[in-house]
Design an enzyme around this catalytic site. Structure first.
Site, PDB file in Angstrom:
ATOM      1  N   LYS A 176      56.764  -0.661 -16.631  1.00 44.18           N
ATOM      2  CA  LYS A 176      57.613   0.802 -16.386  1.00 44.18           C
ATOM      3  C   LYS A 176      59.525  -0.111 -16.649  1.00 44.18           C
ATOM      4  CE  LYS A 176      54.692   3.660 -14.531  1.00 44.18           C
ATOM      5  NZ  LYS A 176      53.765   2.993 -15.442  1.00 44.18           N
ATOM      6  N   ASP A 180      54.705   0.343 -20.845  1.00 44.88           N
ATOM      7  CA  ASP A 180      54.773   1.198 -20.657  1.00 44.88           C
ATOM      8  C   ASP A 180      55.526   2.418 -21.199  1.00 44.88           C
ATOM      9  OD1 ASP A 180      52.364   0.778 -18.745  1.00 44.88           O
ATOM     10  OD2 ASP A 180      52.903   1.215 -16.893  1.00 44.88           O
ATOM     11  N   MET A 181      55.136   3.771 -21.348  1.00 43.62           N
ATOM     12  CA  MET A 181      56.912   4.688 -21.673  1.00 43.62           C
ATOM     13  C   MET A 181      55.984   5.656 -20.437  1.00 43.62           C
ATOM     14  SD  MET A 181      57.995   5.356 -24.536  1.00 43.62           S
ATOM     15  CE  MET A 181      57.684   3.872 -26.163  1.00 43.62           C
ATOM     16  N   ARG A 195      49.597   0.961 -27.285  1.00 41.79           N
ATOM     17  CA  ARG A 195      48.052   1.544 -27.037  1.00 41.79           C
ATOM     18  C   ARG A 195      49.263   2.751 -27.404  1.00 41.79           C
ATOM     19  NH1 ARG A 195      49.870   0.816 -20.768  1.00 41.79           N
ATOM     20  NH2 ARG A 195      49.072  -1.070 -20.496  1.00 41.79           N
ATOM     21  N   LYS A 234      47.374   9.427 -24.504  1.00 44.01           N
ATOM     22  CA  LYS A 234      48.198  11.321 -24.386  1.00 44.01           C
ATOM     23  C   LYS A 234      49.525  11.810 -23.998  1.00 44.01           C
ATOM     24  CE  LYS A 234      42.923  13.578 -24.610  1.00 44.01           C
ATOM     25  NZ  LYS A 234      42.320  13.980 -24.357  1.00 44.01           N
ATOM     26  N   GLY A 235      49.339  10.433 -23.049  1.00 40.58           N
ATOM     27  CA  GLY A 235      51.266  11.623 -22.274  1.00 40.58           C
ATOM     28  C   GLY A 235      50.409  12.160 -21.094  1.00 40.58           C
ATOM     29  N   HIS A 237      40.475   8.966 -21.570  1.00 42.25           N
ATOM     30  CA  HIS A 237      38.837   8.618 -20.828  1.00 42.25           C
ATOM     31  C   HIS A 237      37.769   9.399 -21.124  1.00 42.25           C
ATOM     32  CE1 HIS A 237      41.894   6.953 -17.727  1.00 42.25           C
ATOM     33  NE2 HIS A 237      41.395   6.000 -18.046  1.00 42.25           N
ATOM     34  N   ARG A 240      50.060  11.465 -10.171  1.00 41.55           N
ATOM     35  CA  ARG A 240      49.912  11.892 -11.989  1.00 41.55           C
ATOM     36  C   ARG A 240      48.907  11.748 -12.120  1.00 41.55           C
ATOM     37  NH1 ARG A 240      54.812   8.734 -12.332  1.00 41.55           N
ATOM     38  NH2 ARG A 240      53.609   7.167 -13.533  1.00 41.55           N
ATOM     39  N   ARG A 241      47.629  10.924 -11.306  1.00 45.68           N
ATOM     40  CA  ARG A 241      46.751  11.084 -11.533  1.00 45.68           C
ATOM     41  C   ARG A 241      45.894  12.498 -10.576  1.00 45.68           C
ATOM     42  NH1 ARG A 241      47.919   6.787 -13.418  1.00 45.68           N
ATOM     43  NH2 ARG A 241      48.146   8.769 -15.000  1.00 45.68           N
TER      44      ARG A 241
END
Ligand SMILES: Cc1cc2nc3c(=O)[nH]c(=O)nc-3n(C[C@H](O)[C@H](O)[C@H](O)COP(=O)(O)OP(=O)(O)OC[C@H]3O[C@@H](n4cnc5c(N)ncnc54)[C@H](O)[C@@H]3O)c2cc1C
Length: 309
Positions: A98, A135-136, A185, A188-189, A228, A289-290
Site C-alpha cells: 500500500k 494495492d489500491m 488485479r 470490487k473495491g 470470492h 474492512r473484512r
C-alpha cells in the site's frame, strides 16, 4: 448502513483503541491475518505453498504520517523478500504494497517518498526473483497510485496494479493497463466511496466487474481475478475460454481465511490460485474492512464478544 459505519470505524482512532484492547479480538483476527511477526508470515506462506497455492504477502500498515515509519515499512518488505529468497519461497510468493504505508500521504514530498520506498521494495523483489503488486486505496489516491505505477514500470515492467470495479473510471483504466506484460488485479473495491465516483449497489458493482474483466481478458496482459464471488469466478472461467487463454495467462486471488475450500478446488483444477496473506501489528484497518464486507464475519466477532469470559 452497517457497512458504512464499519468503514467509518476503520478510520477512527477511538474505536481502534477499544477494538485493539479487547482480548478476544486477537483470536478472531488470526482468521484473517497470519500473525504479527515475519516468522509467522513465512510459516503461513510455506503452509499455503505446500498445498499448491501461491501467495502475495502484505506487511500491514496504511495512512502513515511519519517519514521514518514509511522507511521502516520499506525495510520490513526488504527483510521479508530476503526471507522469501532464502527459504526458497520466492517462486511461489510475491508481495502487495500500500503506497500510503510507504509515505504517499506525508505532507511534504509524500508521492516522491512513496515512489522511492516502493522502488526499494521492487529492487528487493527483483533480487529475490519475484514481483510486487501495488494495492489500491480510496479514490483520492487512484491517480497518484497509477502515476507512481507507470513510473516504476519503466524499471520493473512486471509491477502489478489493482483496479477497483466499483469506480466509474475503471473500465477506461483497464483499457490502459491491458497491454502486453501488464499485471492487473481486478477487485470490487473495499472503501466507502461517494456516488459521484463509484457504483453503489451490489448488482451495479457486479456488472461493472464483468465489464472490466471482459476488457482485461480480451487484452494481452495478465488478469488477476481477486474475488470470492462464485458468479465472478464462473464468468472469469468462461471469458478465459472465449478468449482462448491458457490457464497460465491469468490467475485467481482470494484473501487468507476466506473460502479456503474454494481456493483448493481452483488450485486442484490446475489454475493459479494466489492467497493474499497479511501479517504485522497494524491489522486494525484491514480487519475492519473484512467485517464491513460480510455480516457473517461481524456475527462471528460479536458472538465472541458476547461469550468472552
Ligand atoms: C486478493 C485480493 C486483493 C484485494 N486487494 C484490494 C485492494 O487493493 N483494494 C481494494 O479496495 N480492495 C481489495 N480487495 C477487496 C475487494 O475489493 C473486496 O472488498 C472483497 O474481495 C469482497 O468482494 P468479493 O469480490 O469477494 O465479493 P462480495 O460482493 O463481497 O461477495 C460476493 C459473494 O462472494 C462470496 N463470499 C464473499 N465473502 C465470503 C466469505 N467470507 N465466506 C464465504 N463466501 C464469501 C459470497 O457468495 C458472496 O455473496 C482485495 C480482495 C482480494 C481477494
Amino acid at each position: 448502513m452497517l457497512r458504512s459505519a464499519l468503514l467509518a470505524a476503520s478510520r477512527s482512532s477511538q474505536v481502534r483503541t477499544v477494538v485493539e484492547k479487547f482480548p478476544p479480538t486477537h483470536a478472531i483476527v488470526e482468521r484473517f491475518v497470519a500473525g504479527e511477526a515475519l516468522d509467522d508470515a513465512v510459516t503461513a506462506c510455506d503452509d499455503l505453498v505446500a498445498t499448491g497455492r501461491k501467495v502475495t504477502l502484505d506487511h500491514l500498515g496504511e495512512d502513515t504520517q511519519d517519514a521514518a515509519q514509511a522507511a521502516g515499512t520499506a525495510e520490513a518488505y526488504e527483510y521479508l523478500l530476503k526471507a522469501l529468497k532464502e527459504t526458497g519461497l520466492a517462486a511461489g510468493a510475491e508481495v502487495s504494497v500500500k503506497l500510503s504505508a510507504v509515505g504517499q500521504f506525508l505532507p511534504v514530498d509524500g508521492e516522491k517518498i512513496a515512489l522511492e520506498n516502493a522502488r526499494r521494495i521492487c529492487a528487493a523483489a527483483a533480487d529475490a526473483g519475484t514481483t510486487v503488486t501495488l494495492d489500491m486505496e480510496d479514490h483520492t489516491t487512484t491517480d497518484s497510485t497509477l502515476a507512481i505505477a507507470r513510473e516504476l514500470r519503466e524499471d520493473f515492467p512486471w509491477l502489478g496494479v489493482v483496479l477497483q470495479a466499483y469506480l466509474r473510471r475503471t473500465e477506461a483504466d483497464c483499457r490502459e493497463f491491458s497491454g502486453a506484460g501488464s499485471r492487473v488485479r481486478l477487485c470490487k473495491g473495499a472503501y466507502k466511496e461517494p456516488e459521484s465516483v463509484a457504483f453503489q449497489g451490489k448488482h451495479e458493482v457486479d456488472l461493472a466487474y464483468v465489464r472490466a474483466l471482459k476488457v482485461l481478458m480480451a487484452g494481452e496482459g495478465y488478469p488477476m481475478i481477486a474475488s470470492h464471488d462464485p458468479n465472478m469466478i464462473k464468468i472469469a472461467g468462461q471469458l478465459a475460454q472465449w478468449n482462448n487463454r491458457d490457464r497460465d495467462s491469468f490467475e485467481y486471488q482470494m484473501l487468507y481465511g476466506i473460502r479456503p475450500e474454494e481456493q483448493l478446488r481452483l488450485a486442484g483444477e490446475g489454475n493459479t490460485m494466489r492467497v493474499y496473506l497479511p501479517y504485522g501489528q497494524e491489522w486494525y484497518g484491514y480487519f475492519m474492512r473484512r467485517l464491513a464486507e460480510r455480516p457473517a464475519n461481524l456475527t462471528f466477532f460479536l458472538r465472541a464478544m458476547a461469550t468472552r469470559g
